[in-house]
Design a protein around this motif. Sequence first.
Motif: not given
Length: 124
Positions: A27-33, A51-54, A99-106, A108-115
């Motif tokens: 994935l393009t790491f820097g594009m993900y929250y 942590i935000s994208r940057r 996750g692809t969201q633009l702001t922080a989310s607490r 788990s449903r907002d995160y699409v990939y998991w380890g």
Amino acid sequence: QVQLVESGGGLVQAGGSQRLSCAASGLTFGMYYMAWFRQAPGKEREFVAAISRRGAVTTYVDPMQGRFTISRDNAKNTMYLQMNSLTSEDTAVYYCAAGTQLTASRSSRDYVYWGQGTWVTVSS
């Protein structure tokens, strides 16, 4: 194929420190929250930090504020969680999530990939 691989877990004494890493690929790491969650035995998965994208914005759940530090290195496609002053309450499987969201989310449903998670056991 997206992969998030956590490492750095293990057994640590109460009061000690541990540093977790999450290596991302596919994935393009820097594009993900990015975020860390954890799940203790018999409990639901809970948010730890994000942590935000940057890396400019970090968010913590209150009990971790001041003890845990989340960071990322986009050049290495890696996120970290530095944990200090650990207690037995911190014993859990720690998961990283993207996750692809633009702001922080607490949530788990907002995160699409998991380890797969890494165990941290704090002995008292």
